[in-house]
Design an enzyme around this catalytic site. Structure first.
Site, PDB file in Angstrom:
ATOM      1  CE  LYS A 111    -125.448   0.218 -53.191  1.00 52.65           C
ATOM      2  NZ  LYS A 111    -126.504  -0.845 -52.988  1.00 52.65           N
ATOM      3  CD  GLU A 133    -130.994  -0.943 -61.061  1.00 51.12           C
ATOM      4  OE1 GLU A 133    -131.559  -1.910 -61.557  1.00 51.12           O
ATOM      5  OE2 GLU A 133    -130.002  -0.986 -60.346  1.00 51.12           O
ATOM      6  CB  THR A 141    -127.715  -2.322 -49.261  1.00 55.01           C
ATOM      7  OG1 THR A 141    -127.879  -3.720 -49.280  1.00 55.01           O
ATOM      8  CG2 THR A 141    -127.606  -1.836 -47.844  1.00 55.01           C
ATOM      9  CB  THR A 183    -125.308  -2.718 -56.312  1.00 52.91           C
ATOM     10  OG1 THR A 183    -126.374  -1.829 -56.026  1.00 52.91           O
ATOM     11  CG2 THR A 183    -124.652  -3.156 -55.021  1.00 52.91           C
TER      12      THR A 183
END
Lengths: 399, 399
Positions: free
Chosen positions: A180, A275, A191, A158
């Site tokens: 991921k 992030e 997720t 994502t």
């Protein structure tokens, strides 16, 4: 190398239009498929314990109950969580499409043996025509080479900036995995998904036990921001296709070690790509009464926003570490506890220790050691700092 | 009006040099003293449950054990936490100075009846000559008027921008209180301190019971950032000096209601002054199986960084609310739960409800209602959003 590293698996990753195109207009891969071509079809899964479970989690919980799975289909661009009965029907339809297209291609698969994973925003329905068309493309492009595995690992991302893969091997087996997400969560709640394949000869029961133990010491100790997803899923599939596999079964001890290593590598990769994070922090709690208590103490620190902002500010604030440990009921004496940050024991016997100005926090990697002096167990929790970029990432975009 | 609102109390607030001067060079008040002049000297206290307790907390726990306290001395400019045996000796010395100076002034007080509170950075020793000199000044400037109460409420502030006081009264009693801190915690970990005085005729046991109940429904439901201090303290002192007091004792029901009201006003004031916060958020959980479960569900949401950043971004992200509730074990059905933000039921039956664009989050005040549909109990947790200013405040200053 990824999920195709092990014998007996094919994979694909295609762009179905579920994700917005890149800035240059290129379509992004958003549907991944991993197929076990056997001879064994053993599988195990660890699913989120969040009681608000997404439709694909509810579905996969049923699929995995008999220890068999022929394929797993994964989509990014939508979590299919909090979407009620229509969302569950969408998941069911997706599994049926996988089964039908694989069967048309010559591999007899039942929809009830197809695991489904979704990741993206909560509370929005998936674009089903796009997804079903993507599944067809994925079946048509299945491959067993590195490129196929790489395409699959890319299609599940994502807001991740890099793909996360890991492999390990031993006597008569290979393990390959992809993952991921996680870390600082993406807008709308990202997720954590992971698919691990192996060509070992191993029973579904043994695979399940090995996976649970590996997840316990890896993904379950990666706690970037304390927020549990509705979609978290880790799947392991065994084909038994390794040419040197012992038909009597793999050495379980060797397999367990290799599987834990793959999971730990993937968990560390998730934290490293979190992030908004400026630091990856390993909180190692030593000399705890039990391994569980070591984990509890480390997790309390990992969830302290004051500790996390301090690390962002390069401040080795041991008072915030002690006050977090103090909120737990683990065995320790506030008058004897020691704490080190990056090797400097700045807290000794619950008070002021070595000179805090000796601590260098300029590196991305930070190691905190908490010595509880209450036993001989230890555990390490991986987390991130709390930064302006985290706040920006999770507030500036409406979801 | 503050701690001097009730009959039978004197107070002072002086500048002792523990805090840095204001930008214009003015010395800031940093030592407060509240003295119970009787006739009753009943007292109760609720202290932090953090196992890493500051020296003044350890001291006050002993002082309060017999239900009597003659005075409480409070300092800002240093928490005296994680300072070991020397820090505890500092607290002891402070109490002795209060007793000696009050006794010299004609009020016979024992050091073991002097409560002590400290607030400021963890892990640094207090400037004892300055503090002891401040105690002497405070004794010399004790007063029973509003100015004296105001000076005391100012001397306990750290990074608070306003003083927090509250009063209530009933048949034959007055209650006055002051508080500081909480909300977004200050650099080095601020402390929530509160002193409440009353002229009611009430036993130490009844005062203790009333205070615990009042704290349970007020301060314990203010959860700005989930981080528990090493110094949190709420003290109540009763003088029985009200001219219309019933010698047989106050009406306990009326007193309980008034005390809870004072504590709730102070708790709301702490959240409203939370540093770095852009929103005050009331999370009201209704139709829970028990009041405890309502509190648990609300607290899970209040501690979700994803929810808190969403509110900062004015995003009514109900998926983040549901996923937080889903991590708890409270009774609810994910397929029937409803959620409203500022009056708009954006989540109905665990799925998409009214149009989220109808939610207006431009005001500072935000109300979230979570309808668990599992019973008839309810509770409200107060919290703040997670903002850039919070990260800045807690990272940019080294402590």
């Amino acid at each position: 190398m990824s999920v195709t590293a092990a014998y007996g698996f094919t994979a694909a990753g295609v762009a179905a239009g579920l994700k917005s195109p890149a800035e240059d207009g290129t379509a992004k891969r958003d549907v991944a498929l991993v197929v076990n071509t056997g001879p064994l079809k053993h599988a195990a899964a660890v699913l989120t314990t969040n009681r608000v479970s997404a439709a694909p989690v509810l579905w996969s919980r049923q699929v995995i109950s008999d220890g068999r799975a022929d394929a797993v289909v994964l989509n990014s661009g939508g979590a299919n969580a909090c979407t009620g009965a229509p969302g569950f029907a969408d998941t069911h339809t997706t599994a049926e499409q996988v089964a039908e297209k694989l069967s048309s291609a010559g591999q007899d698969v039942s929809a009830t043996d197809v695991l489904v994973c979704s990741t993206g925003l909560i509370g929005v329905r998936l674009d089903m025509p796009a997804l079903l068309s993507g599944v067809e493309s994925a079946v048509n492009t299945l491959g067993e080479d590195d490129d196929a595995g790489a395409a699959a690992s890319e299609a599940i991302l994502t807001t991740d900036t890099v793909t996360k893969t890991a492999t390990a091997s031993g006597s008569g087996f290979t393990i390959g995995g992809m993952a991921k997400g996680a870390g600082m969560l993406a807008p709308g709640m990202a997720t954590m998904l992971s698919v691990i394949t192996t060509d070992a000869v191993i029973s579904a029961e043994a695979l399940d036990a090995a996976l649970r133990e590996a997840v316990r010491v890896s993904f379950n100790r990666a706690d970037s921001d304390g927020c549990m997803s509705t979609n978290d899923t880790v799947i392991a599939m065994a084909s038994g296709a390794h040419p040197d596999a012992d038909p009597a079964g793999v050495n379980l001890t060797e397999f367990q070690t290799a599987l834990a290593e793959v999971c730990q590598t993937l968990a560390a990769a998730l934290i490293a790509d979190a992030e908004g994070a400026h630091h990856e922090i390993a909180i190692r709690t030593i000399n705890a009464a039990t391994e569980d208590e070591a984990e509890t103490a480390g997790r309390a620190v990992a969830r302290s926003n004051l500790f996390k902002t301090a690390i962002f500010g390069r401040d080795p604030n041991w008072g915030r570490i002690l006050s977090a440990v103090g909120t737990t009921d683990v065995a320790f004496d506030p008058m004897t506890i020691d704490v080190a940050v990056n090797g400097v024991w700045i807290c000794r016997a619950g008070g002021i220790g070595e000179d805090r100005s000796l601590v260098d926090l300029s590196d991305r990697l930070v190691e905190v050691v908490i010595d509880l002096k209450a036993g001989e167990a230890e555990a390490t929790i991986l987390t991130n700092d709390l930064t302006h970029d985290y706040v920006h990432e999770n507030s500036a975009y409406s979801s």
